[in-house]
Design a protein around this motif. Sequence first.
Motif, short mmCIF file in Angstrom:
data_model
loop_
_atom_site.label_atom_id
_atom_site.label_comp_id
_atom_site.label_asym_id
_atom_site.label_seq_id
_atom_site.Cartn_x
_atom_site.Cartn_y
_atom_site.Cartn_z
N SER A 123 25.27 2.71 10.63
CA SER A 123 24.57 1.42 10.78
C SER A 123 24.01 1.24 12.18
O SER A 123 22.88 0.77 12.35
CB SER A 123 25.52 0.26 10.48
OG SER A 123 25.88 0.26 9.14
N PHE A 124 24.80 1.61 13.19
CA PHE A 124 24.31 1.42 14.55
C PHE A 124 23.18 2.39 14.87
O PHE A 124 22.15 2.00 15.40
CB PHE A 124 25.44 1.57 15.58
CG PHE A 124 24.99 1.21 16.97
CD1 PHE A 124 24.94 -0.12 17.36
CD2 PHE A 124 24.55 2.18 17.85
CE1 PHE A 124 24.47 -0.47 18.63
CE2 PHE A 124 24.09 1.85 19.12
CZ PHE A 124 24.05 0.52 19.51
N PHE A 125 23.39 3.67 14.56
CA PHE A 125 22.39 4.68 14.88
C PHE A 125 21.40 4.83 13.72
O PHE A 125 21.32 5.85 13.06
CB PHE A 125 23.05 6.01 15.23
CG PHE A 125 23.68 6.00 16.59
CD1 PHE A 125 22.91 6.11 17.73
CD2 PHE A 125 25.05 5.84 16.72
CE1 PHE A 125 23.49 6.07 18.99
CE2 PHE A 125 25.64 5.82 17.97
CZ PHE A 125 24.86 5.92 19.11
N THR A 126 20.63 3.76 13.49
CA THR A 126 19.55 3.75 12.52
C THR A 126 18.36 3.06 13.17
O THR A 126 18.51 2.00 13.77
CB THR A 126 19.97 2.99 11.23
OG1 THR A 126 21.02 3.71 10.60
CG2 THR A 126 18.81 2.86 10.26
N GLY A 127 17.20 3.69 13.08
CA GLY A 127 16.00 3.11 13.65
C GLY A 127 15.85 3.43 15.12
O GLY A 127 16.41 4.40 15.64
N LYS A 128 15.10 2.57 15.81
CA LYS A 128 14.81 2.80 17.23
C LYS A 128 15.88 2.14 18.08
O LYS A 128 16.30 1.02 17.84
CB LYS A 128 13.44 2.23 17.57
CG LYS A 128 12.32 2.86 16.75
CD LYS A 128 11.11 3.12 17.59
CE LYS A 128 10.01 3.75 16.76
NZ LYS A 128 10.10 5.16 16.64
N LEU A 129 16.34 2.89 19.11
CA LEU A 129 17.32 2.40 20.07
C LEU A 129 16.85 2.75 21.47
O LEU A 129 16.03 3.66 21.65
CB LEU A 129 18.69 3.05 19.82
CG LEU A 129 19.30 2.82 18.44
CD1 LEU A 129 19.15 4.06 17.59
CD2 LEU A 129 20.74 2.43 18.58
N PRO B 211 27.17 -6.31 17.81
CA PRO B 211 26.59 -5.48 16.75
C PRO B 211 25.33 -4.72 17.16
O PRO B 211 24.93 -3.77 16.50
CB PRO B 211 26.28 -6.49 15.64
CG PRO B 211 27.29 -7.58 15.86
CD PRO B 211 27.42 -7.68 17.36
N THR B 212 24.68 -5.13 18.27
CA THR B 212 23.45 -4.47 18.70
C THR B 212 23.56 -3.77 20.05
O THR B 212 22.56 -3.31 20.60
CB THR B 212 22.29 -5.48 18.77
OG1 THR B 212 22.63 -6.50 19.72
CG2 THR B 212 22.01 -6.09 17.40
N ARG B 213 24.76 -3.69 20.62
CA ARG B 213 24.91 -3.12 21.96
C ARG B 213 26.24 -2.40 22.08
O ARG B 213 27.28 -2.92 21.69
CB ARG B 213 24.83 -4.24 22.99
CG ARG B 213 24.80 -3.76 24.41
CD ARG B 213 24.51 -4.90 25.38
NE ARG B 213 23.13 -5.35 25.20
CZ ARG B 213 22.80 -6.62 24.92
NH1 ARG B 213 23.69 -7.56 24.84
NH2 ARG B 213 21.53 -6.94 24.75
#
Length: 177
Positions: A40-46, A152-154
């Motif tokens: 979930s965390f490592f999905t998409g752009k980071l 959840p985002t950091r």
Amino acid sequence: MNMNFMKSFFVICFAVMLSSCSSPDVQFYQDTQPKFDFKSFFTGKLKAYGVVQDYKGELTRKLVVDMDASWQGNKGVIEEDFVYDDGETQKRIWYVTLNDDGSISGEASDVIGIASGRSAGSVFHWNYDVEIPYKDDTLETHFDDWMYMVTPTRLINRTSISKFGIEVGQVTLIIEK
């Protein structure tokens, strides 16, 4: 002083020193929140912002990393584009697998063998060996990589880099979705 006594004394001191450097078990964090879910965390752009420190704790470099992660089932690809403050760039592509036993494994071109790790509660921990550029050559080093979910985002990622069991550097990153 007796030579055998001296040898025994140094062996015991070395063993105590090594055991004091060992990291806690990731299960220690089982009840912490927010729960870290790797996929979930490592999905998409980071985006990550970080520093590299040497064995004395002195700042040696700053870096920014753009990441793009995608999944097909339990197989993921995480592309990392590093830009260091001296202008150097680096690319690493992780091929990650979420295993049936709950462990996570990963491979990348500069990783020797397979990275392996687990998450518990808000923490993820994995270990792997990396061939890093050094002067006009490369060094085989060991990475002890800990990720701590803050929101959840950091998350905060702290990596200890060692050679022959002795810490030679650290990397600290703040990774944001």
